[in-house]
Structures are given as structure tokens and as C-alpha cells.
Design a protein around this motif. Sequence first.
Motif, short mmCIF file in Angstrom:
data_model
loop_
_atom_site.label_atom_id
_atom_site.label_comp_id
_atom_site.label_asym_id
_atom_site.label_seq_id
_atom_site.Cartn_x
_atom_site.Cartn_y
_atom_site.Cartn_z
N LEU A 154 0.38 -1.35 -0.14
CA LEU A 154 0.05 -0.57 0.17
C LEU A 154 0.27 1.14 -0.04
CD1 LEU A 154 -2.88 -1.26 2.79
CD2 LEU A 154 -2.87 -1.31 0.30
N SER A 155 1.96 0.87 1.03
CA SER A 155 2.71 2.52 0.38
C SER A 155 3.11 2.50 -1.15
CB SER A 155 4.05 2.38 1.71
OG SER A 155 3.44 1.29 3.05
N ARG A 156 3.69 1.77 -1.18
CA ARG A 156 4.15 1.49 -2.61
C ARG A 156 3.54 2.09 -3.75
NH1 ARG A 156 8.92 2.77 -5.55
NH2 ARG A 156 8.30 1.88 -8.08
N THR A 157 2.18 1.86 -3.15
CA THR A 157 0.72 2.14 -4.63
C THR A 157 0.60 3.80 -4.28
OG1 THR A 157 -0.38 0.17 -3.59
CG2 THR A 157 -1.74 1.88 -4.34
N THR A 158 1.08 4.33 -3.38
CA THR A 158 1.11 6.03 -3.00
C THR A 158 1.59 6.81 -3.83
OG1 THR A 158 0.20 5.62 -0.68
CG2 THR A 158 1.04 7.51 -1.53
N ILE A 159 2.47 5.63 -3.76
CA ILE A 159 3.97 6.39 -4.93
C ILE A 159 4.04 6.64 -6.16
CG2 ILE A 159 6.27 6.32 -5.67
CD1 ILE A 159 6.36 7.46 -2.47
N LEU A 160 3.17 5.37 -6.46
CA LEU A 160 3.29 4.64 -8.23
C LEU A 160 1.77 5.76 -8.50
CD1 LEU A 160 2.60 1.22 -8.02
CD2 LEU A 160 4.47 2.59 -9.02
N PHE A 161 0.63 5.56 -7.26
CA PHE A 161 -0.61 6.84 -8.18
C PHE A 161 -0.35 7.93 -7.77
CE2 PHE A 161 -3.49 9.50 -6.18
CZ PHE A 161 -4.26 9.37 -7.55
N ILE A 162 0.60 8.59 -6.89
CA ILE A 162 0.75 9.75 -7.01
C ILE A 162 1.68 10.02 -8.62
CG2 ILE A 162 2.60 11.72 -6.26
CD1 ILE A 162 2.00 10.77 -3.83
N VAL A 167 -4.96 11.90 0.31
CA VAL A 167 -5.01 13.17 0.43
C VAL A 167 -5.17 13.70 -1.51
CG1 VAL A 167 -3.73 15.47 0.71
CG2 VAL A 167 -4.22 14.07 2.69
N VAL A 168 -3.68 13.40 -2.00
CA VAL A 168 -3.63 13.81 -3.17
C VAL A 168 -4.46 12.96 -3.70
CG1 VAL A 168 -2.50 13.22 -5.25
CG2 VAL A 168 -0.70 13.52 -2.92
N ALA A 169 -5.10 12.38 -4.00
CA ALA A 169 -6.75 11.74 -4.82
C ALA A 169 -7.51 12.91 -4.66
CB ALA A 169 -6.83 10.23 -4.52
N ILE A 170 -7.61 13.28 -3.43
CA ILE A 170 -9.35 14.28 -3.21
C ILE A 170 -8.25 15.63 -3.38
CG2 ILE A 170 -10.39 15.19 -2.00
CD1 ILE A 170 -9.90 12.32 0.41
N LEU A 171 -7.71 16.14 -3.82
CA LEU A 171 -7.25 17.16 -4.18
C LEU A 171 -7.12 17.49 -5.67
CD1 LEU A 171 -3.94 18.31 -1.94
CD2 LEU A 171 -6.24 19.26 -1.95
N LEU A 172 -6.90 16.16 -6.29
CA LEU A 172 -6.54 16.40 -7.95
C LEU A 172 -8.20 15.89 -8.16
CD1 LEU A 172 -4.07 13.38 -9.64
CD2 LEU A 172 -4.52 16.12 -9.44
N TYR A 173 -8.91 14.94 -7.74
CA TYR A 173 -10.74 15.24 -7.84
C TYR A 173 -10.88 17.12 -7.77
CZ TYR A 173 -15.81 14.25 -7.53
OH TYR A 173 -16.62 14.26 -7.31
N LEU A 174 -10.72 17.06 -6.72
CA LEU A 174 -11.29 19.02 -6.64
C LEU A 174 -10.70 19.29 -7.97
CD1 LEU A 174 -11.46 19.39 -2.66
CD2 LEU A 174 -13.16 18.30 -4.03
N LEU A 175 -9.38 19.18 -7.91
CA LEU A 175 -9.37 20.28 -9.18
C LEU A 175 -9.88 20.38 -10.35
CD1 LEU A 175 -7.07 22.34 -9.57
CD2 LEU A 175 -5.20 20.31 -10.45
N THR A 176 -9.65 18.64 -11.10
CA THR A 176 -10.53 18.23 -12.25
C THR A 176 -12.27 19.00 -12.26
OG1 THR A 176 -10.50 16.29 -11.31
CG2 THR A 176 -8.77 17.16 -12.20
N ASN A 177 -12.64 18.63 -11.50
CA ASN A 177 -14.41 18.40 -11.31
C ASN A 177 -15.01 19.38 -10.67
OD1 ASN A 177 -15.07 15.76 -12.13
ND2 ASN A 177 -13.56 15.31 -10.42
N LYS A 178 -13.69 20.34 -9.58
CA LYS A 178 -14.78 21.72 -9.07
C LYS A 178 -14.51 22.55 -9.77
CE LYS A 178 -17.05 18.85 -6.63
NZ LYS A 178 -18.57 18.41 -7.45
#
Lengths: 299, 314
Positions: free
Chosen positions: A20-28, A163-174
Motif C-alpha cells: 500500500l505504501s508503494r501504491t501511494t508513490i505509484l499513484f501520485i 489526500v493527493v487523490a482528493i485534491l486532484l478530484y477537486l481540481l479536475t471536477n470543482k
Amino acid sequence: MDAVYSIIPAGVLSQIFVGLSRTTILFIVASGLTLILGVLRIPNVAHGSLYMIGAFTAFTVTKLAGGGSAGFWTALVIAPLVVALISLIAERGMFQFLYEREHLMLLLLTFAFSLVFGDLVKLVWGGEYKSVPVPHIFQGFVPLFGGLPFPRYNLFLLIAGPVVAILLYLLTNKTKMGKIARAAAVDREMVGAVGINVSRVFATVFVIGCYLAGLGGVLVAPTVSVTLGMDHNLIIEAFLIVIIGGLGNIWGALLGALIFGLTQSLGILIWPKFGIIFPYLAVVVVLLFRPTGLLKSTW
Amino acid sequence: MSRKTIWGLGAGIIVLLLCPLFLPRFYVYLVSIILLYGLLATSLNLVLGYGGIYQFHHAVFYGVGAYGTTLMLTKTGLPAIFAFIAGPLVSAAFGLVLGIICIRLSKLYFGMLQISLGSLVWAIVYRWYSFTGGDDGIHGIPMPEMLSSPKSAYYFTLIITLVSLFIMWKIIRSPFGSALQGIRDNPVRSEMIGINVRMHQLLSLVLAGFFAGVAGSLFVVVDNTVFPDMLFWTLSLEIVIMCLLGGGFTFLGPRLGAAVIIALRTFVSTYTDYWALVLGIIMMLVIFFLPNGILGYVEEKFKRGFVEPEIEER
């Protein structure tokens, strides 16, 4: 807590958290890649190099700031901005003139950049391993489920990802900017026709995407040895994640990163030597059933 | 082909035949490498230029061919000729398998997935010490008596390259080749007039894999080594650049591009370690100022049939 262990052995559980920690880096990193792919349609091979530059810059900034915790936090702010600045120069200087050309040319241009960046990193930082210290408050371990030691820094990563995921969501949708970017992804000419400066939108998206690559580089720096060649592995992984998630879909990148991170960390338990093949197998299986990725692509 | 072209080709072949007689040993080696890279780039052009398929990880087939030949030579006692047949066939089989997985995806998706799956092949070769020698590769591969001197290796490479090129040229001029180019220009229409698009594309991938494997086997003959970097993805993109630099839609363009890049790499590497930097800058210049490659530029400038029968058809 014994109930947990009776279902899942401790070794597996700790590997899940490592995954899961690796997932974070990969996701970002992959979310930046997918953002650029979705809106600008550039398969950015240089994305991995920007990640590497982010990690090396973090090393230098931390060192300049005295090497303590303050150094890391400064690096967390400054290094992604440095990467963003580099990408802004590249976009305004070169990429913006090629948007009308084939994807092939754009891919090759990003490849050219990755070669140049790779050698520039070698030129500036040399070929030795570098390490970035874990900031003070995240040193040591926390017990998970009553006894399993888990590095505090990884816990921080697990929080940073969402946190990054939510910020990105807000940035692209709101935000208006995000909405325009999404519209430009679908029909660039129409957006231009209603009087919006598409070129500037593209530049902004490109810079944000690259900023994320830099951010990933800084965050990974304390957990690995920062070295030349760290870009190559990562870009391949990020490509796969973006493909199985659906090109241009940020949630797809999250899902893809999750699949990739977990199959990678658990695969090592099953077959230590060739654990690396499990994420790839997962990708093949996904694509056999859903050739265009799990979630809807913006293309 | 015009008479002029035939004369030009004949002269070129004669020069190549005479090369080892007056060139020093190192340059004979260099020309052999240029020849086999030219073959490799041409085999990529078969799918990329004529098929319009984004084959981004072509080096996999090159490397697999080389490893196939090498492992047959070192691990089995069969005569060498089998090894040289086996290498390209293994590559073709890889082309088929990767093709089946990737072919359902379009353009860029295809390319990205291929880069990724090819990297898996690389990772396995890189780690499987007991079988492939891991990151060290395999050195000092025993060659049959006939091919052990640089000169004989050179002539072997030259002959196989010329034969392969001739076959590929025939393939492109055949009905199959025309269908492939039709698919590149308009897949939907090709489908409508009854061409099996997937089958044609798959076959072209297998053929390209085969000839890349031939190039890989030739490398084993010339250099007597294999190493995992032969199937690393950066090499693949380097091959794409060779095609582009020479002229992506011409038959001889990729050969020219390969010659330029290999020659430059050899000379730049004697002065500096930063070849990648130089290559990156060359690539940027090509993308911006020579989008049709050297032959494309010549064609444009002189507007006369140089070696370019294909352009007229499009």
C-alpha cells in the motif's frame, strides 16, 4: 487482534502494508502521467526522469537545509516546484509547437527529453547512490494490529496518497480550470472556438502533471537509495498502471496503482526471485477482459 | 526500380564486398554492426512505416533472437546451423504471442502495452542468472570455425543482411504488402473491402519479429556476446529514431539512419560518456527540422525519384 492473525498471517499483512505504501508513490506519479495523457495525449516518457529529478533535488535541498527534519519539509515544497519549472520551460520551449503532430513524434520528443535529463542528472549529481534521511517525527515504527512493526514514514505515505487523490478530484471536477481542461481533452477545437486559450490550459495541465512526478520523487526519496536508473523502472510501471486504469482516468490510476502495488508486494512472498512477473500477469489478465482498461478512458 | 537505382545499389554492394580488403579490423567490425542494425531498423519499418503499427519495443525481438541463438550454441550440442535458425524462429514466436495480446488495442495503447510487456521479458532475462547469465550476459560464445574471424563474420553478416533485405523488399511489393499499407492508410475501408485487418497486422508483427531475430543472431556472430541491454526499451526507441532519421516511409531510409546513428555513437563515445545527451539533442533536432528524415528531405529538395518508389503509391 489474534482474530486478524488467524485469518491473515503476519507476514502477508506486513507485505500488504508495504504494497500500500508503494501504491501511494505509484499513484501520485501515475496520476500525473494520466492527467497529461488524458488532456494533452502525450505519452510522457520523460515523466520518470522528472520523478528522478524530484528525488535528486530533494537530496540537495535537504542537504543545504542542514539535513534535519526541516530539510525534508523544505524539499517537499521546493523540489516539486523545481520539477514543475523545468517542465514549464520544456512545454513552452518545445512541446507546444508539436500538438498538431502525430503521437509518435510527441513520444519520441519526450524520450529525447528523458535521455537528456538522465545525462544531466549524471552530470550534476554524479553516479553514486544518494540517501535522504527520514524526517525526525517519522522515524521509528508504530505497532499495527497489536504488534506488527510498521515504519512511521510509510504511515505518512498512506495518508498522503488519499489526500493527493482528493485534491486532484477537486481540481479536475470543482474548479473552472479543471472543467475547461476536461472539455479540452474531449474536443480541443471547440474549446478554442468559444474563446478559451487552449494553449495556456495545456501548459497548466502539463505542469501540474509534472509537479506530481516531482512530488512522487520527493516522497519516495527517504525510502529508497536515490540513484540513476530509478526513472526507467518507474516509467514502465506507471505506463502499465495508466493502461489498466484507463487512459486519462485519475481514479483508474488509483485502482491500477493498487493492483500493481499489491500484486508486486504479495508476489514476492509467493516467488521471491520472480515476484516481478505477478503485476505484469495481472495486467495481461485485466487487458484480456477489458482491453481499454478497467475504468472509462477519456479518449 | 529505375536503371540509376540499380547501378547505385550494385556499386554499393561492390564497395561493401571490398570493404574488408582495405579497411582496418575495427572498421570491419563497425561496418558489420551498421549492417545488422540497418537490418533491425528495416524490420521495424516493416510494421511501423508500412503497417502503421506503433511497435515501440522492437528490441525485445532482437534480444530474444540473440539469446535464442546463444543458448542453442552454448547449452546444446546441435550443429551451429540449428542455432542460427532457432534464434529468429523464437523471435517470431515472441512476435506472435506479444502480437496476440496487444493487437486488439489501437495505436498508442498498443505501443504502451508493448513497451511494458517487453520490459517484462527484459526483467526476466536480467534476473534469470542460471539460464541467461543475468545482468552480465554471456561472453565468448563459441563460434563454428567458419565464422570465427572478423572477416568471415563480416561476409556472413553482409550476405544474410542482403538476402533478408531482398525478402523484405519483396514482401512490401507483394499483395500482402499493399494490403498492409492500405490498412495503415485506412483501416476501416480495408476491413470493408474484405481484408482481414487483424490477421495482416499479426503476420506483419511475426515477420518483423523474425527479421529482428535474424539481426540478433548476426550480432552474436559479430560480437560473440549477448547482454540484457539488447532488449532494454531505450534501445527500441533508438531504433525508432533510426527509422525516423533516415526517412520513415522509405525502404532504404532506416538503413541510412542506422548507419548515421551507429557511426555517431562510436565516434562520440570516444570523446565523452554523455552519448545519451547527444542522442537526445539529435532527436530533438530531427523531430523539429527533419520530420521526413534525410531521404525525405532529399526527395523534397530534388523532387526526383531517388530511391523512393513507395511515395508515389500513397
